[in-house]
Design a protein around this motif. Structure first.
Motif, PDB file in Angstrom:
ATOM      1  N   TYR A  66      52.291  73.546  49.661  1.00 17.94           N
ATOM      2  CA  TYR A  66      53.233  72.817  48.813  1.00 17.94           C
ATOM      3  C   TYR A  66      54.510  72.553  49.600  1.00 17.94           C
ATOM      4  O   TYR A  66      55.072  73.467  50.194  1.00 17.94           O
ATOM      5  CB  TYR A  66      53.520  73.600  47.541  1.00 17.94           C
ATOM      6  N   VAL A  67      54.958  71.300  49.571  1.00 15.87           N
ATOM      7  CA  VAL A  67      56.132  70.867  50.310  1.00 15.87           C
ATOM      8  C   VAL A  67      57.256  70.548  49.321  1.00 15.87           C
ATOM      9  O   VAL A  67      57.024  69.903  48.294  1.00 15.87           O
ATOM     10  CB  VAL A  67      55.802  69.619  51.166  1.00 15.87           C
ATOM     11  N   PHE A  68      58.464  70.996  49.669  1.00 16.04           N
ATOM     12  CA  PHE A  68      59.647  70.796  48.836  1.00 16.04           C
ATOM     13  C   PHE A  68      60.775  70.208  49.674  1.00 16.04           C
ATOM     14  O   PHE A  68      60.890  70.501  50.859  1.00 16.04           O
ATOM     15  CB  PHE A  68      60.140  72.135  48.276  1.00 16.04           C
ATOM     16  N   VAL A  69      61.627  69.408  49.033  1.00 11.76           N
ATOM     17  CA  VAL A  69      62.864  68.921  49.636  1.00 11.76           C
ATOM     18  C   VAL A  69      63.998  69.353  48.723  1.00 11.76           C
ATOM     19  O   VAL A  69      64.010  68.998  47.534  1.00 11.76           O
ATOM     20  CB  VAL A  69      62.868  67.383  49.793  1.00 11.76           C
ATOM     21  N   ASP A  70      64.893  70.141  49.254  1.00  9.20           N
ATOM     22  CA  ASP A  70      66.029  70.651  48.482  1.00  9.20           C
ATOM     23  C   ASP A  70      65.581  71.317  47.173  1.00  9.20           C
ATOM     24  O   ASP A  70      66.208  71.171  46.125  1.00  9.20           O
ATOM     25  CB  ASP A  70      67.038  69.532  48.199  1.00  9.20           C
ATOM     26  N   GLY A  71      64.466  72.024  47.243  1.00  6.10           N
ATOM     27  CA  GLY A  71      63.942  72.746  46.088  1.00  6.10           C
ATOM     28  C   GLY A  71      63.092  71.913  45.149  1.00  6.10           C
ATOM     29  O   GLY A  71      62.549  72.435  44.171  1.00  6.10           O
ATOM     30  N   ASN A  72      62.929  70.621  45.422  1.00  5.89           N
ATOM     31  CA  ASN A  72      62.135  69.734  44.565  1.00  5.89           C
ATOM     32  C   ASN A  72      60.739  69.552  45.145  1.00  5.89           C
ATOM     33  O   ASN A  72      60.602  69.148  46.309  1.00  5.89           O
ATOM     34  CB  ASN A  72      62.812  68.364  44.452  1.00  5.89           C
ATOM     35  N   HIS A  92      69.563  68.614  54.527  1.00  9.37           N
ATOM     36  CA  HIS A  92      68.504  68.871  53.549  1.00  9.37           C
ATOM     37  C   HIS A  92      67.785  70.158  53.943  1.00  9.37           C
ATOM     38  O   HIS A  92      67.730  70.507  55.116  1.00  9.37           O
ATOM     39  CB  HIS A  92      67.489  67.726  53.514  1.00  9.37           C
ATOM     40  N   ILE A  93      67.219  70.818  52.950  1.00 13.25           N
ATOM     41  CA  ILE A  93      66.381  71.989  53.209  1.00 13.25           C
ATOM     42  C   ILE A  93      64.939  71.612  52.914  1.00 13.25           C
ATOM     43  O   ILE A  93      64.608  71.200  51.798  1.00 13.25           O
ATOM     44  CB  ILE A  93      66.815  73.208  52.377  1.00 13.25           C
ATOM     45  N   LEU A  94      64.091  71.738  53.928  1.00  9.60           N
ATOM     46  CA  LEU A  94      62.662  71.487  53.806  1.00  9.60           C
ATOM     47  C   LEU A  94      61.962  72.827  53.632  1.00  9.60           C
ATOM     48  O   LEU A  94      62.239  73.767  54.373  1.00  9.60           O
ATOM     49  CB  LEU A  94      62.134  70.789  55.053  1.00  9.60           C
ATOM     50  N   SER A  95      61.064  72.899  52.674  1.00 16.88           N
ATOM     51  CA  SER A  95      60.320  74.133  52.420  1.00 16.88           C
ATOM     52  C   SER A  95      58.835  73.823  52.393  1.00 16.88           C
ATOM     53  O   SER A  95      58.422  72.766  51.904  1.00 16.88           O
ATOM     54  CB  SER A  95      60.724  74.738  51.070  1.00 16.88           C
ATOM     55  N   ALA A  96      58.033  74.759  52.866  1.00 18.14           N
ATOM     56  CA  ALA A  96      56.581  74.662  52.794  1.00 18.14           C
ATOM     57  C   ALA A  96      56.062  76.021  52.360  1.00 18.14           C
ATOM     58  O   ALA A  96      56.400  77.039  52.966  1.00 18.14           O
ATOM     59  CB  ALA A  96      55.992  74.249  54.126  1.00 18.14           C
ATOM     60  N   ASP A  97      55.276  76.023  51.292  1.00 24.13           N
ATOM     61  CA  ASP A  97      54.803  77.265  50.694  1.00 24.13           C
ATOM     62  C   ASP A  97      53.287  77.258  50.600  1.00 24.13           C
ATOM     63  O   ASP A  97      52.720  76.520  49.790  1.00 24.13           O
ATOM     64  CB  ASP A  97      55.421  77.423  49.304  1.00 24.13           C
ATOM     65  N   PRO A  98      52.585  78.052  51.438  1.00 23.64           N
ATOM     66  CA  PRO A  98      51.123  78.124  51.338  1.00 23.64           C
ATOM     67  C   PRO A  98      50.718  78.934  50.108  1.00 23.64           C
ATOM     68  O   PRO A  98      51.200  80.049  49.911  1.00 23.64           O
ATOM     69  CB  PRO A  98      50.713  78.819  52.637  1.00 23.64           C
ATOM     70  N   ARG A  99      49.869  78.349  49.280  1.00 25.16           N
ATOM     71  CA  ARG A  99      49.418  79.022  48.060  1.00 25.16           C
ATOM     72  C   ARG A  99      47.904  79.019  48.001  1.00 25.16           C
ATOM     73  O   ARG A  99      47.265  78.033  48.341  1.00 25.16           O
ATOM     74  CB  ARG A  99      49.972  78.313  46.822  1.00 25.16           C
ATOM     75  N   GLY A 100      47.355  80.104  47.526  1.00 21.42           N
ATOM     76  CA  GLY A 100      45.911  80.247  47.428  1.00 21.42           C
ATOM     77  C   GLY A 100      45.460  81.437  48.238  1.00 21.42           C
ATOM     78  O   GLY A 100      46.217  82.369  48.466  1.00 21.42           O
ATOM     79  N   ALA A 101      44.219  81.375  48.705  1.00 20.56           N
ATOM     80  CA  ALA A 101      43.637  82.471  49.484  1.00 20.56           C
ATOM     81  C   ALA A 101      44.055  82.319  50.939  1.00 20.56           C
ATOM     82  O   ALA A 101      43.290  81.860  51.780  1.00 20.56           O
ATOM     83  CB  ALA A 101      42.126  82.449  49.349  1.00 20.56           C
ATOM     84  N   GLY A 105      53.780  83.258  54.052  1.00 20.05           N
ATOM     85  CA  GLY A 105      54.634  82.964  52.917  1.00 20.05           C
ATOM     86  C   GLY A 105      55.481  81.754  53.212  1.00 20.05           C
ATOM     87  O   GLY A 105      55.345  81.117  54.259  1.00 20.05           O
ATOM     88  N   MET A 106      56.370  81.425  52.285  1.00 24.14           N
ATOM     89  CA  MET A 106      57.190  80.230  52.414  1.00 24.14           C
ATOM     90  C   MET A 106      58.021  80.235  53.703  1.00 24.14           C
ATOM     91  O   MET A 106      58.528  81.257  54.128  1.00 24.14           O
ATOM     92  CB  MET A 106      58.126  80.094  51.220  1.00 24.14           C
ATOM     93  N   SER A 107      58.124  79.058  54.290  1.00 25.38           N
ATOM     94  CA  SER A 107      58.950  78.848  55.465  1.00 25.38           C
ATOM     95  C   SER A 107      59.888  77.682  55.174  1.00 25.38           C
ATOM     96  O   SER A 107      59.482  76.701  54.545  1.00 25.38           O
ATOM     97  CB  SER A 107      58.073  78.527  56.677  1.00 25.38           C
ATOM     98  N   VAL A 120      59.942  65.067  62.866  1.00 22.04           N
ATOM     99  CA  VAL A 120      58.583  65.509  62.525  1.00 22.04           C
ATOM    100  C   VAL A 120      58.556  67.027  62.498  1.00 22.04           C
ATOM    101  O   VAL A 120      59.045  67.693  63.417  1.00 22.04           O
ATOM    102  CB  VAL A 120      57.546  64.964  63.541  1.00 22.04           C
ATOM    103  N   PHE A 121      57.959  67.575  61.427  1.00 21.67           N
ATOM    104  CA  PHE A 121      57.813  69.011  61.250  1.00 21.67           C
ATOM    105  C   PHE A 121      56.335  69.327  61.085  1.00 21.67           C
ATOM    106  O   PHE A 121      55.572  68.558  60.512  1.00 21.67           O
ATOM    107  CB  PHE A 121      58.596  69.494  60.021  1.00 21.67           C
ATOM    108  N   ARG A 122      55.972  70.509  61.557  1.00 24.06           N
ATOM    109  CA  ARG A 122      54.575  70.952  61.573  1.00 24.06           C
ATOM    110  C   ARG A 122      54.446  72.256  60.799  1.00 24.06           C
ATOM    111  O   ARG A 122      55.117  73.234  61.106  1.00 24.06           O
ATOM    112  CB  ARG A 122      54.180  71.143  63.025  1.00 24.06           C
ATOM    113  N   GLY A 123      53.571  72.267  59.798  1.00 16.26           N
ATOM    114  CA  GLY A 123      53.225  73.483  59.084  1.00 16.26           C
ATOM    115  C   GLY A 123      51.999  74.088  59.737  1.00 16.26           C
ATOM    116  O   GLY A 123      50.965  73.428  59.819  1.00 16.26           O
ATOM    117  N   SER A 124      52.124  75.335  60.222  1.00 16.56           N
ATOM    118  CA  SER A 124      51.001  75.926  60.945  1.00 16.56           C
ATOM    119  C   SER A 124      50.913  77.425  60.702  1.00 16.56           C
ATOM    120  O   SER A 124      51.909  78.086  60.437  1.00 16.56           O
ATOM    121  CB  SER A 124      51.130  75.658  62.449  1.00 16.56           C
TER     122      SER A 124
END
Length: 138
Positions: A66-72, A92-101, A105-107, A120-124
């Motif tokens: 799940y990706v968020f911008v400024d908490g949205n 801005h604050i960019l957030s990425a939250d892996p959910r599931g199995a 945690g959130m970064s 460009v940002f990479r979730g890994s």
């Protein structure tokens, strides 16, 4: 001999769990029900572009990111997908939250958006199971 074989097996098992960066132009843009908001969908003369993408690979493949911008909330990404956001200039604050199995945690990352520029940002996931959202050149 057995010790060397064990080391080779261990290294191969880590490589199997490693994720690989996906070139931005090869990542699939999210659409449909995976878009949680269209607030940042349109470019204007005063916006900059921010791309958040997800690696390919097995580590974390059972997760939704799940990706968020400024908490949205803005999107849910699967492996090898991206979202392109058009954000107003400024901080801005960019957030990425892996959910599931999945491990990790959130970064979050702070970014300063400049009009007519692209970041460009990479979730890994690392082989140790940590999750990171970081700027990338890939």
């Amino acid at each position: 001999m057995m010790k060397r074989l064990g080391i080779v097996f261990f290294a191969a098992s880590l490589a199997a769990c490693s994720n690989t960066p996906v070139p931005t132009n090869e990542a699939k843009e999210v659409a449909g029900s995976q878009l949680l908001s269209t607030a940042y969908a349109k470019a204007t003369p005063d916006t900059g572009e921010v791309v958040i993408k997800r690696d390919s690979g097995r580590m974390g493949s059972l997760c939704n990111l799940y990706v968020f911008v400024d908490g949205n909330p803005v999107a849910k990404l699967y492996p090898e997908e991206k979202i392109t956001l058009h954000l107003a200039q400024g901080r801005h604050i960019l957030s990425a939250d892996p959910r599931g199995a999945c491990p990790g945690g959130m970064s979050e990352q702070v970014t300063d958006v400049v009009k007519a520029s692209t970041q460009v940002f990479r979730g890994s996931f690392t082989s140790a199971g940590d999750f990171n959202l970081l700027p990338t050149a890939f």
